[in-house]
Design an enzyme around this catalytic site. Structure first.
Site, PDB file in Angstrom:
ATOM      1  CB  THR A   5      38.787  39.508  36.516  1.00  0.00           C
ATOM      2  OG1 THR A   5      39.693  38.962  37.499  1.00  0.00           O
ATOM      3  CG2 THR A   5      39.330  39.279  35.124  1.00  0.00           C
ATOM      4  CG  ASP A   6      34.768  41.203  41.595  1.00  0.00           C
ATOM      5  OD1 ASP A   6      35.573  41.246  42.549  1.00  0.00           O
ATOM      6  OD2 ASP A   6      33.604  41.650  41.676  1.00  0.00           O
TER       7      ASP A   6
END
Length: 585
Positions: free
Chosen positions: A304-305
């Protein structure tokens, strides 16, 4: 090393990778497995020792490695090459001393261009300096991009970076969006071609001990942001497709998966008005499992970011978790939803105890955790980290910024420059009297006689940056957003100079500037995407050739920008310069 005569299977480089993965997995505690699911941030002291405080230090390095069993980290900040290599070795020594000795995988944001944004990239510093990806797109040469990727690989390997948090293959379809300089522009076709070359340069024909793993981003394409705002911030969380161009934005990711990218990062954005669930892409099962895993067939790592789970300070300001569409969920519920969606790892987070509790409560199965840990361990083994985790500081100093790489970057800067207009001014000759603004007088003095007043000049050289609106807060100030038009007072001052003396104007296009008045009055107008003053003047005086072509159109007005559709490439009415424009000198 375990006692006794036998070597654990996972430590034996002659055994197949999958066998080594299963052996190591079988020896890991739940806590050790949970630690693998986090890709946190570290910084270091200037002398190569562990940092104990700073804006990105939320826990001591020994605590993260020994106490929480994390083995994936993103180095934040710029440091000396030797000191970085020494720090990497200290980190790896610490990891080697743990129960299982799992090596650390170190990653970095881009470090080879001119942008300096702690949330996106660092300027080149000691590394070779190239134009931004927009400039590589302006050149449009896949062979050059592969050479660039190979240069990045060799410089990263020298200091111990094994994962590149790039390339960024979003499409620049919303002219106001702040992240465009890291893209290859608005064309899905060109971006697809260049990402294939980039990944080959980083990883080689297949991932192996001499590779840097590519984490392409931001799936499924972060370009169509409502009003051009960025989803790092709550006011920019909405991603929309009024032009129905969702498939267009997927094209570069299909190419990246086909060429074998090792990792994919979904963006923060929350899709609005589609048949996808209206939650951020890191939580979005429709997108990560249905689209990325099942339809595109990707079986690598999904990270994920940064900062989807917990509220955290960034540069001294407290920011909420970027859990768009899932704000109402607890940290544990967000983690479970992301794992259910298909995420393997949480970027910028460091709370493995949350995963342990989810498993012990029965909300997430240990088998689901094992699925992600397998992917993460497989990459470590494939990269050869268990055999070669350390780097040579002497070799690092010889490699980073080596003459070969620096020359390639400087040549690319010159090639990327894009001549938009030329009313007989270029190329310049002799040693004219030069009035310069936004350019080093010392550099300009090698090309002409620098004068303090335009009245005494034969011509002027003016460097400008694409305008942006100032935003509150230190972190958001790095994300240049809002209007692309020059403020009235600044424009008047620019036009006054253009009326007084023939002027070469060079505009840095981190976004597509609105500049019809400047284009009409400049004696010559050039676009750059990260180029030194020397590179610009070499082209201006005919010592190097500009080959760039615009990687996006330049709009005529902000009204045209506001009327355009954010998911449609080059959609403004009557642009000043169309996509692909550029003159030969």
């Amino acid at each position: 090393m375990p006692s006794g005569k036998t070597t654990a299977t996972y430590r034996d480089p002659h055994r197949p990778v999958d066998e080594r993965v299963e052996d190591l997995l079988s020896r890991m505690t739940l806590e050790e497995k949970a630690g693998q699911l986090f890709h946190s941030m570290l910084s270091m002291n200037a002398d190569g020792t562990f940092a104990t405080d700073g804006p990105f230090v939320h826990a001591p390095t020994p605590e993260l490695i020994e106490g929480r069993a994390l083995t994936h980290f993103n180095l934040i900040g710029q440091y000396g090459v030797r000191e970085t290599a020494q720090w990497v070795n200290r980190v790896q020594e610490l990891a080697a001393s743990t129960r299982l000795g799992i090596p650390v995988t170190l990653s970095t944001d881009p470090r080879h261009a001119f942008t300096d944004n702690p949330g996106a990239s660092f300027n080149s510093g000691a590394f070779s300096a190239w134009p931004e990806p927009l400039g590589l797109a302006a050149i449009g040469d896949p062979a050059l991009v592969e050479r660039f990727g190979d240069t990045v690989r060799r410089e990263y390997l020298a200091v111990g970076f094994r994962v590149a948090l790039h390339p960024q293959i979003d499409l620049a379809t919303e002219p106001r969006w702040s992240r465009q300089s890291g893209t290859f522009g608005s064309s899905a076709e060109l971006t697809s071609e260049l990402v294939r070359a980039y990944v080959r340069g980083l990883q080689g024909a297949r991932l192996g001990p001499d590779s840097v793993a590519a984490m392409v981003k931001h799936f499924p394409g972060g370009g169509p942001q409502k009003d051009g705002e960025d989803p790092h911030f709550a006011h920019g969380k909405e991603q929309i497709y009024p032009g129905g161009m969702r498939e267009y934005h997927l094209q570069p990711f299909k190419a990246a998966v086909e060429v074998g990218c090792s990792q994919v990062m979904p963006y923060y954005g929350q899709p609005i008005g589609t048949d996808w669930e209206e939650v951020g892409f890191g939580f979005n099962r429709d997108v990560l499992t249905g689209l990325l895993r099942e339809r595109l067939g990707f079986d690598g790592i999904v990270c994920t970011d940064w900062g989807l789970l917990t509220d955290a300070p960034v540069l001294g300001e407290l920011f909420p978790a970027r859990a768009w569409g899932a704000e109402h969920l607890t940290v544990a519920e967000r983690a479970a939803k992301a794992l259910d969606a298909g995420s393997d790892q949480f970027g910028g987070e460091q709370c493995p105890e949350v995963i342990v509790e989810l498993v012990r409560s029965g909300r997430v199965t240990e088998e689901r955790v094992d699925e992600s840990v397998r992917r993460l361990l497989r990459e470590k083994f494939t990269l050869g980290l268990f055999e070669n985790r350390y780097v040579d500081p002497d070799r690092a100093e010889e490699t980073v910024g080596a003459g070969e790489f620096t020359a390639l970057g400087e040549a690319a800067q010159r090639r990327s420059l894009t001549v938009l207009t030329n009313h007989g001014l270029l190329p310049l000759e002799g040693r004219p009297n030069l009035y310069v603004r936004g350019i080093s007088e010392q550099v300009a003095a090698a090309y002409g006689n620098v004068v303090p007043d335009p009245v005494d000049a034969d011509l002027a050289v003016l460097r400008l940056r694409t305008p942006h609106e100032e935003r509150p807060g230190l972190f958001e100030s790095f994300f240049h957003s809002g209007s692309l038009a020059f403020p009235e007072n600044e424009l008047k001052e620019i036009l006054r100079l253009l009326d007084a003396v023939p002027t070469l104007v060079c505009v840095n296009l981190e976004r597509p500037a609105v500049l019809p008045e400047i284009a009409a009055k400049a004696a010559a107008l050039v676009a750059d995407y990260g180029a030194s003053d020397t590179a610009l003047l070499d082209v201006a005086f005919g010592r190097a050739r500009a080959q760039g072509r615009l990687p996006f159109e330049l709009p005529r007005s902000m009204a045209a920008v506001e009327a355009s559709r954010p998911d449609v490439p080059d959609d403004t009415e009557d642009p000043v310069f169309p996509y692909g424009h550029g003159l030969n000198l």
